[in-house]
Scaffold this active site. Structure first.
Site, short mmCIF file in Angstrom:
data_model
loop_
_atom_site.label_atom_id
_atom_site.label_comp_id
_atom_site.label_asym_id
_atom_site.label_seq_id
_atom_site.Cartn_x
_atom_site.Cartn_y
_atom_site.Cartn_z
N HIS A 174 17.05 43.12 43.09
CA HIS A 174 17.02 41.75 43.63
C HIS A 174 17.62 41.68 45.03
CE1 HIS A 174 15.61 39.62 40.04
NE2 HIS A 174 16.14 40.65 39.41
N CYS A 232 11.35 42.76 41.25
CA CYS A 232 11.62 43.06 39.83
C CYS A 232 10.34 42.86 38.99
CB CYS A 232 12.78 42.20 39.35
SG CYS A 232 13.46 42.74 37.81
N GLU A 235 17.66 39.25 47.00
CA GLU A 235 18.13 37.90 47.34
C GLU A 235 19.59 37.66 46.99
OE1 GLU A 235 16.04 38.81 45.01
OE2 GLU A 235 16.09 37.57 43.22
#
Ligand code: XMP
Length: 511
Positions: A175, A82, A177
């Site tokens: 993202h 990002c 994660e």
């Protein structure tokens, strides 16, 4: 010295810790650092992989967080997530990032299409769903980079992935994660594998590392370890006691704000685990030092002072050379002693300036990792699965009025009574932490047939694995009724309040 293979640069993003946690679930340890400390860190370490986190900032902000240019000169494998991707792009081509339009902010689920083959997306389908949360976008990739993924947003296409022709520098606009990104953690795994990282998070390896690090630091000296009864300090005592033997002075400070039976229970567990644990009774001193403090930070600061002074006294009496603390990564982060996160609370054992060197062997670990180590060491389940309890104990659980010995007794009585009911009703094991507090606002009630003006007990049952965020654990109505009936039997309590607020916005403890 052990080298950390993966460095995470935290630009102040709520998901930075999720990157750290996902990596440890994949078997890799990583180290989170704020951008200002990167140069200094790189002088001493040579990480194999560097991950640049997201951020609320824009590369165009005044004082926007940044990184040293050396990171992009081909010596490191770098993944920008990002803001991390926007920063890479901006540093290599200042015209490549465009400011987000409020209406076009990328937030929520996005369908991404692979554009050119990337090793980062190995194992993924051609199209996959991701989670995005960004304003600015990379409008063109810098020279020497190719686009690896795109998404359609409205009538325009957004560059969702890029990589350098050298196959060393990568960026993703979304993202990877968070669990909402449906990649089964392939993106982070592919990246660290490409960077040549090997699995290094195994409980027994960590135990050996902690032992050798502590032995090296302490040398011929004598170490002091305060055991609180929680999983962290007890696990640390169990790790170090066989190595340091009588050069470890492990003690529990009875500060007067412990739960009922806690000191005796902890001593019993320590005995079984072969730890020589001394009890230091400092309850009058702590109560006196907390005095009339009502403000949460003031109370925490006074507690911290009493805690430090009690230890300094032991340091002199026992000729201690090193202080060992069971402080976890979470404590350091929330006390603003790690990365870029902001100050939430003063933790009783963080940021103390002892007169002797301080060692924090668990500084990079999270609660669930310590629990895994405790299980590996065969520590009693009562300790390995023990619910957290704050160092300042019941002092933090008397709200709005000064703490007295009598009020401490009321809270610990209520804590014990409610815990017993929840255990009997089979709810206790499903709760990650149970916070029982006394609210000092006096309210009107009826006791017997007379008017009563007294306090309320607040019950806050939460679910969490890392305590950075929590969700409510809802107690069945029938059990709530049992709790209310029992607790209001106390002469000073005429109400029970239930707190089901998640964290954020509320923290786990009230203070
Ligand atoms: P908060 O209230 O910040 O708490 O959501 C997160 C976790 O940390 C515990 N806690 C502490 N533990 N010393 C500790 O050892 C402290 O000063 C302290 N303050 C909060 C809290 O109980 C929860 O598990």
């Amino acid at each position: 010295m052990k080298k950390t293979q993966i460095l995470i640069v935290d630009f102040g993003c709520q998901y930075t810790l999720v990157i750290r946690r996902t990596l440890s679930e994949l078997g890799y340890q990583s180290y989170v650092i704020s951008p200002e400390k990167v140069s200094e860190y790189l002088e001493e370490h040579s990480p194999k992989a560097v991950i640049l986190s997201g951020s609320n900032a824009s590369v165009y902000d005044e004082n926007a967080p940044t990184i040293p240019r050396d990171l992009l000169e081909g010596n490191y494998f770098v993944l920008g997530i990002c803001y991390g991707m926007q920063l890479i792009s901006y540093l290599l081509d200042t015209l490549s990032v465009i400011r987000g339009d409020e209406k076009q902010k990328g937030y929520g689920g996005v369908q991404v299409k692979q554009y050119t083959r990337s090793v980062l997306f190995e194992g993924l389908t051609h199209e996959f769903r991701v989670w995005a949360s960004h304003g600015d976008v990379v409008a063109r990739v810098p020279a020497g980079f190719t686009i690896t993924a795109l998404s359609e947003q409205g009538t325009s296409q957004v560059i969702e992935g890029m990589q350098s022709e050298t196959n060393k520098i990568f960026g993703v606009q979304f993202h990877p994660e968070v669990i909402q990104t449906e990649d089964n953690n392939h993106i982070l795994k592919n990246f660290v594998e490409l960077a040549g990282c090997h699995i290094d998070w195994k409980p027994d390896q960590t135990i050996e590392f902690i032992q050798s690090e502590a032995l090296e630091a302490i040398g011929e000296g004598k170490a002091l370890l305060g055991v609180s009864g929680g999983v962290d300090s007890m696990t640390l005592a169990r790790i170090l006691s066989p190595k340091l033997k009588n050069r470890l002075f492990a003690c529990i400070i009875d500060h007067g704000g412990m739960r009922k039976h806690e000191v005796a229970d902890v001593c019993e567990v320590a005995k079984i685990a072969g730890i020589d644990l001394r009890v230091i009774d400092a309850s009058d001193y702590f109560l006196e030092t907390i005095g009339d403090a009502v403000d949460p930070e003031e109370k925490r600061k006074r507690f911290q002072k009493a805690y430090a002074k009690t230890f300094e006294k032991i340091i002199v009496e026992e000729k201690i050379t090193h202080m060992i603390q069971g402080t976890l990564a979470t404590d350091l982060i929330e006390s603003a002693h790690a990365g870029k996160s902001s100050h939430i609370k003063t933790h009783h054992n963080v940021g103390l300036a002892f007169s002797i060197p301080e060692i924090m062997p668990f500084r990079n670990l999270f609660k669930y990792e310590v629990r895994a180590i405790a299980h590996t060491l065969g520590l009693d389940k009562a300790i390995a699965e023990r619910k957290p309890f704050p160092g300042p104990g019941e002092y933090l659980r008397i709200l709005g009025i000064p703490v007295t010995k009598k009020l401490l007794e009321v809270v610990s009585w209520a804590d014990d009574a409610i815990t017993e009911i929840l255990k009997t009703e089979n709810c206790y094991d499903d709760i990650s932490q149970l916070v029982i507090a006394l609210n000092g606002v006096e309210t009107v009630g009826i006791k017997g047939s007379a008017r009563s003006l007294s306090y309320a007990i607040v019950v806050r049952p939460v679910k969490s694995s890392d305590y950075m965020t929590t969700k409510a654990f809802y107690i069945p109505e029938s059990v709530m009724e049992l709790v209310t009936n029992e607790v209001t039997k106390h002469e000073l309590i005429n109400r029970v309040w239930w707190d089901y607020t998640p964290k954020p916005p509320a923290t786990t403890e009230f203070q």
